[in-house]
Design an enzyme around this catalytic site. Structure first.
Site, short mmCIF file in Angstrom:
data_model
loop_
_atom_site.label_atom_id
_atom_site.label_comp_id
_atom_site.label_asym_id
_atom_site.label_seq_id
_atom_site.Cartn_x
_atom_site.Cartn_y
_atom_site.Cartn_z
N CYS A 60 5.26 -91.23 -6.31
CA CYS A 60 5.97 -91.58 -7.54
C CYS A 60 4.99 -91.76 -8.69
CB CYS A 60 6.78 -92.87 -7.36
SG CYS A 60 8.09 -92.71 -6.13
N ALA A 61 3.87 -92.38 -8.42
CA ALA A 61 2.84 -92.55 -9.45
C ALA A 61 2.32 -91.18 -9.90
CB ALA A 61 1.71 -93.42 -8.92
#
Length: 167
Positions: A60-61
């Site tokens: 996600c990052a």
């Protein structure tokens, strides 16, 4: 009900992701300033919704960083990073990373988004979070592209999302 996998294990996803040609469902989400926003908040702009479980996970990052980078090259387009993260956490992450080309939005007050947009993880320990997906909308909120990522740890197809914006 749809299914994706997490490390090869099946996970249920409730709802149906909007598909190409459809008008996007209405949505209300909470921005980093704790104000509620809708698609109308971004009227007249194309929208890329990068829907993720949590900015506190590596994939996600990475996708948030990548879409932040891509957003700087897109005209009349806003990139919305949608998760169940609290607005404070998403704002802190973007601040620490120097990401100022994306807008973070939270489902924490508006869980209905998850099912209406077909990203509600259910029947698993990840229940309550969003599945990983990308939805690209034109300025009139018509779906140009959508992808429900089949393996939760994988990144979305950035090239496919961008191709519809550069067509």
């Amino acid at each position: 009900m749809q299914q994706i996998t997490r490390a090869g294990e099946p996970m249920d996803v409730d709802g149906l992701l909007p598909v190409k040609g459809e008008i996007a469902p209405a949505m209300t989400l909470t921005a980093s300033d704790m104000q509620d926003v809708t698609l109308e908040t971004y009227a007249g702009k194309r929208k890329v919704l990068n829907i993720i479980p949590s900015v506190d996970t590596p994939t996600c990052a990475m996708s948030t960083r990548r879409f932040n980078e891509l957003a700087s090259t897109l005209e009349d387009t806003v990139v919305l990073v949608v998760s169940a993260d609290l607005p404070f956490a998403a704002k802190r992450f973007c601040g620490a990373e120097g990401l100022d080309n994306v807008k973070t939005l939270s489902t924490f007050r508006h869980r209905e988004f998850q099912k209406q947009w077909g990203v509600a993880l259910c029947n698993s320990p990840m229940e309550g979070l969003c599945a990983r997906a990308v939805v690209v909308l034109d300025a009139d909120n018509r779906v140009l592209h959508s992808e429900l990522v089949s393996e939760l740890k994988n990144e979305p197809d950035y090239d496919a999302a961008l191709a519809v914006l550069n067509a």
